[in-house]
Design a protein around this motif. Structure first.
Motif, short mmCIF file in Angstrom:
data_model
loop_
_atom_site.label_atom_id
_atom_site.label_comp_id
_atom_site.label_asym_id
_atom_site.label_seq_id
_atom_site.Cartn_x
_atom_site.Cartn_y
_atom_site.Cartn_z
N ASP A 47 13.84 3.70 0.89
CA ASP A 47 14.53 2.96 -0.15
C ASP A 47 14.08 1.50 -0.18
N LEU A 48 14.29 0.86 -1.33
CA LEU A 48 13.94 -0.54 -1.55
C LEU A 48 12.44 -0.79 -1.34
N ASN A 49 11.64 -0.02 -2.06
CA ASN A 49 10.20 -0.21 -2.11
C ASN A 49 9.77 -0.13 -3.56
N GLN A 50 8.50 0.20 -3.80
CA GLN A 50 7.97 0.32 -5.16
C GLN A 50 7.28 1.67 -5.33
N ILE A 51 7.83 2.71 -4.73
CA ILE A 51 7.25 4.05 -4.77
C ILE A 51 7.27 4.57 -6.21
N THR A 52 6.17 5.18 -6.63
CA THR A 52 6.06 5.75 -7.98
C THR A 52 5.75 7.24 -7.88
N GLY A 53 5.60 7.88 -9.04
CA GLY A 53 5.27 9.29 -9.06
C GLY A 53 6.51 10.16 -8.90
N SER A 54 6.28 11.45 -8.85
CA SER A 54 7.40 12.40 -8.75
C SER A 54 7.63 12.82 -7.30
N LEU A 55 8.78 13.45 -7.08
CA LEU A 55 9.10 13.97 -5.75
C LEU A 55 8.30 15.24 -5.51
N PRO A 56 7.54 15.31 -4.44
CA PRO A 56 6.76 16.52 -4.16
C PRO A 56 7.65 17.73 -3.86
N LYS A 57 7.28 18.87 -4.40
CA LYS A 57 8.03 20.10 -4.12
C LYS A 57 7.89 20.50 -2.66
N SER A 58 6.86 19.98 -1.98
CA SER A 58 6.66 20.30 -0.56
C SER A 58 7.82 19.80 0.30
N GLY A 67 0.82 -1.21 0.00
CA GLY A 67 0.00 0.00 0.00
C GLY A 67 0.85 1.25 0.00
N SER A 68 0.20 2.38 0.10
CA SER A 68 0.91 3.66 0.07
C SER A 68 1.25 4.12 1.49
N ILE A 69 2.15 5.08 1.57
CA ILE A 69 2.49 5.68 2.87
C ILE A 69 1.37 6.66 3.20
N PRO A 70 0.68 6.47 4.32
CA PRO A 70 -0.46 7.34 4.63
C PRO A 70 -0.08 8.81 4.73
N LYS A 71 -0.85 9.65 4.06
CA LYS A 71 -0.58 11.09 4.11
C LYS A 71 -0.74 11.63 5.53
N GLU A 72 -1.50 10.93 6.35
CA GLU A 72 -1.74 11.36 7.73
C GLU A 72 -0.47 11.39 8.57
N ILE A 73 0.58 10.67 8.13
CA ILE A 73 1.85 10.72 8.85
C ILE A 73 2.39 12.15 8.86
N GLY A 74 2.00 12.93 7.86
CA GLY A 74 2.41 14.33 7.81
C GLY A 74 1.86 15.17 8.95
N ASN A 75 0.93 14.63 9.74
CA ASN A 75 0.39 15.33 10.91
C ASN A 75 1.27 15.21 12.13
N LEU A 99 4.39 9.59 -3.30
CA LEU A 99 4.63 10.20 -2.00
C LEU A 99 3.71 11.40 -1.85
N ALA A 100 2.97 11.44 -0.76
CA ALA A 100 2.00 12.51 -0.55
C ALA A 100 2.67 13.84 -0.21
N ASP A 101 2.10 14.94 -0.70
CA ASP A 101 2.61 16.27 -0.38
C ASP A 101 2.70 16.49 1.12
N GLU A 102 1.77 15.92 1.87
CA GLU A 102 1.71 16.12 3.31
C GLU A 102 2.97 15.64 4.03
N LEU A 103 3.70 14.71 3.43
CA LEU A 103 4.93 14.20 4.06
C LEU A 103 6.04 15.24 4.05
N GLY A 104 5.84 16.32 3.33
CA GLY A 104 6.82 17.38 3.30
C GLY A 104 6.67 18.40 4.41
N PHE A 105 5.73 18.18 5.31
CA PHE A 105 5.48 19.15 6.37
C PHE A 105 5.80 18.57 7.74
N LEU A 106 7.01 18.03 7.83
CA LEU A 106 7.50 17.44 9.08
C LEU A 106 8.75 18.23 9.48
#
Length: 194
Positions: free
Chosen positions: A89-100, A47-55, A73-80
């Motif tokens: 590392d060593l997962n199957q993450i897709t998409g681009s790196l968030p500017k956040s 599954g994906s990394i929950p965006k709620e971790i950004g809280n 990777l959710a934008d919310e992960l950039g607010f830590l």
């Protein structure tokens, strides 16, 4: 005796190398006092990394390497603001790196290697003032090496080999990076030799 806050007082959650399966629950984001979230080397967390971790503003260590996490990777992960280590590392993450991620002002270790992250590396990430290790090798990145990375004052290791940057030359400004001890990019300079 049970805590009246329903375990929200927990500061460290270390669940590494336990052969856990399943998905990371969004409810992890309610652990508002957490400083370490470590699910490394379980190999079968999906599954994906929950965006709620950004809280979790107190979080210092987000360690999820060696699983089967997927999705962007959710934008919310950039607010830590206190995050020191961000390792997926060593997962199957897709998409681009968030500017956040530019907001990860305390982050020293940024390990995103061995995934399927795509697109151009945002030049905005050069504003991460504390970054020491920036590992993005073995992904599907493309575009060019941002010359702005030469402005990262503490960067020591930059790994970008086995990406799709073929033919990209090292920006001249990288010669001013006095702390850089390792720059990996197997395809660099191809265009210059034609």
């Amino acid at each position: 005796m049970p805590q009246p806050d329903g375990f929200l007082h927990i500061q460290e959650l270390r669940m590494l190398n336990l052969n856990l399966t399943g998905k990371l629950a969004p409810e992890l984001g309610q652990l508002s006092n957490l400083t370490e979230l470590n699910f490394m080397w379980n190999h079968n967390i999906t599954g994906s990394i929950p965006k709620e971790i950004g809280n979790i503003k107190s979080l210092k260590f987000l360690l999820l390497s060696g699983n089967q996490l997927s999705g962007p990777l959710a934008d919310e992960l950039g607010f830590l603001p206190n995050l020191l280590m961000f390792q997926v590392d060593l997962n199957q993450i897709t998409g681009s790196l968030p500017k956040s991620f530019v907001n990860l002002i305390s982050c020293r270790h940024f390990h995103m290697n061995n995934n399927s992250i795509s697109g151009q590396i945002p030049s905005e990430l050069s504003s991460m003032p504390a970054l020491i290790h920036f590992l993005l090798d073995n992904n599907n990145l493309m575009g060019n090496l941002p010359p702005e990375f030469s402005q990262m004052p503490k960067l020591r290791i930059l790994q970008l080999d086995n990406t799709n940057f073929g033919g990209t030359e090292i920006p001249a400004s990288y010669g001013n990076m006095s702390n850089l001890v390792k720059l990996n990019h197997l395809n660099l300079g191809i265009g210059a030799r034609k």
